[in-house]
Design an enzyme around this catalytic site. Structure first.
Site, short mmCIF file in Angstrom:
data_model
loop_
_atom_site.label_atom_id
_atom_site.label_comp_id
_atom_site.label_asym_id
_atom_site.label_seq_id
_atom_site.Cartn_x
_atom_site.Cartn_y
_atom_site.Cartn_z
N ARG A 131 -7.98 -5.08 12.51
CA ARG A 131 -7.75 -5.29 13.94
C ARG A 131 -7.83 -6.76 14.36
NH1 ARG A 131 -11.95 -0.86 15.79
NH2 ARG A 131 -12.73 -1.39 13.72
N CYS A 161 -4.83 -0.92 20.07
CA CYS A 161 -3.78 -1.04 19.05
C CYS A 161 -3.54 0.27 18.30
CB CYS A 161 -4.12 -2.16 18.06
SG CYS A 161 -5.73 -1.97 17.25
N CYS A 184 -11.43 -2.40 20.79
CA CYS A 184 -11.21 -1.40 21.85
C CYS A 184 -10.31 -0.27 21.37
CB CYS A 184 -10.59 -2.06 23.08
SG CYS A 184 -8.89 -2.65 22.78
N CYS A 200 -11.12 -10.14 18.77
CA CYS A 200 -10.96 -8.68 18.83
C CYS A 200 -12.23 -8.02 19.36
CB CYS A 200 -10.65 -8.15 17.43
SG CYS A 200 -10.62 -6.36 17.31
N GLN A 238 0.85 -1.19 0.00
CA GLN A 238 0.00 0.00 0.00
C GLN A 238 0.89 1.25 0.00
OE1 GLN A 238 -2.18 1.71 3.42
NE2 GLN A 238 -4.04 1.37 2.24
N TYR A 265 -5.87 10.97 3.66
CA TYR A 265 -4.49 11.20 3.23
C TYR A 265 -4.50 11.90 1.85
CZ TYR A 265 -3.42 8.33 7.24
OH TYR A 265 -3.35 7.86 8.53
#
Ligand SMILES: Cc1cc2nc3c(=O)[nH]c(=O)nc-3n(C[C@H](O)[C@H](O)[C@H](O)COP(=O)(O)O)c2cc1C
Length: 359
Positions: A318, A345, A342, A339, A98, A169
């Protein structure tokens, strides 16, 4: 369907689970691949995902938005990136790179004190930064840097390219009427806001050739007033498809929209797949495969998305930070990722590396 193979341009994926691009904070301070980064990717590749998309990799030093981010703005990076792709390939995986420029979501502290650049000087209340509007010459330089990065990625052995045109971005900033207030070749109406993405795509396809899959991750919705909405995003996606882009990953949000991209509180199946309706719209009108990202946690929801034709591929981020071997576990009967969304990370500044804070 989740574990059926899928043809994506020249790639045959062993299943329909994609590891969505996820910044790792495991490059060294100069952006080179480290042993820790390779081990991290070996865990994901060994965990069974049909396709891995790398964390965002920087094409130009003026676009740095996070520390210890992988870089590809110089030929020096190729050799170590090749170690990364070899490691994934040795485990039977496929890996797409990416490519990103952070635009106004870059930080002066990571730019040697320089002001971030963007299409227009639009203040971002989430970072409290007003970027500097780019000059024509600088815009062409960045376009060239994307093409150069694509060529380097091919030498480094990646299986394809994903342009990061989402999440606020630089490419997203040119596309979005909220962040692009220019009145020249690069902005002023929908057609002109498309030119930056169009020129990057053209440069990329020229550098990497027709056989290399070039994909785009894009916002269906900026989730902000005056930003991109699904109808315009779909028109953009169609133009990209006509140019030769081979797959489209549907996402949404930008820093300023706060918490729309990486949502918390995904407790019930109805809260999963939060960009599903936009993906369904894209799927209906595009010929190219559509990947859906955002909040998918349980196998029944993933299967339902595929079965109802709202997407061709299930992209997750995640859950694979917590359980890189989730695809294998799901193939063996596991129904739901561990997961809990939350976002521990996401606390990049407090973490030495991006990791699950629940284990
Ligand atoms: C730690 C972290 C890093 C991320 N880095 C990137 C990135 O480099 N590029 C990108 O397009 N999205 C990035 N994302 C967004 C994810 O790809 C994904 O769109 C989002 O987390 C929603 O999917 P999920 O619910 O499966 O996590 C990141 C998300 C997290 C949590």
């Amino acid at each position: 369907m989740l574990f059926e193979p899928f043809s994506l341009a020249s790639l045959i994926l062993k299943n329909r689970i994609v590891r969505s691009a996820t910044y790792e904070k495991r490059a060294d301070d100069d952006g080179f691949v480290t042993d820790a980064l390779i081990e991290f990717y070996e865990d994901i590749a060994g965990g069974g995902a049909g396709l891995i998309i790398s964390g965002n990799v920087l094409v130009h030093t003026s676009g740095r938005s996070v520390p210890q981010q992988l870089c590809i703005h110089n030929d020096f990076y190729i050799e170590k990136l090749r170690r990364l792709t070899d490691a994934v390939h040795n485990l039977g995986g496929a890996i797409i790179i990416q490519l990103v420029h952070g635009g106004r979501q870059s930080f002066p502290a990571l730019l040697g004190g320089e002001q971030p650049v963007a299409p227009s000087a639009v203040y971002d209340p989430s970072t409290r930064i007003t970027p500097r509007a780019m000059e024509d010459r600088e815009i062409w330089e960045i376009i060239e840097s994307f093409g150069d990065a694509g060529r380097r990625a091919m030498y480094a052995g990646f299986d394809g390219i994903q342009l990061h045109a989402a999440h606020g971005y630089l490419i997203n900033e040119f596309l979005s009427p909220h962040t692009n207030r220019r009145h020249d070749y690069w902005g002023g109406d929908e057609e002109r806001r498309f030119h930056f993405a169009e020129e990057i795509c053209r440069a990329m396809l020229k550098e990497v050739g027709k056989d290399c899959p070039v994909m785009v991750k894009m916002n269906a919705d900026d989730c902000i007033e005056g930003g991109l909405e699904p109808e315009e995003s779909l028109r953009i996606a169609k133009r990209l498809e006509d140019m030769g882009v081979c797959a489209f990953e549907v996402s949404g949000g930008m820093y300023e929209a706060r918490n729309k991209t990486v949502r918390t509180e995904i407790l019930k199946p109805e809260q999963e797949a939060y960009f599903r309706s936009a993906a369904g719209l894209f799927k209906k009108h595009l010929r190219m495969p559509v990947m859906l990202v955002g909040g998918m946690r349980s196998r029944p929801v993933m299967e339902d998305v595929l079965l109802k034709g709202d997407a061709d591929l299930i992209s997750i981020s995640r859950p694979l930070i917590r359980e890189p071997d989730l695809p294998h576990k799901m193939a063996e009967g596991k129904e739901k990722a561990d997961c809990i969304s939350c976002n521990g990370c996401m606390k990049f500044n407090k973490l030495d590396v991006v990791r699950c804070t629940q284990i």
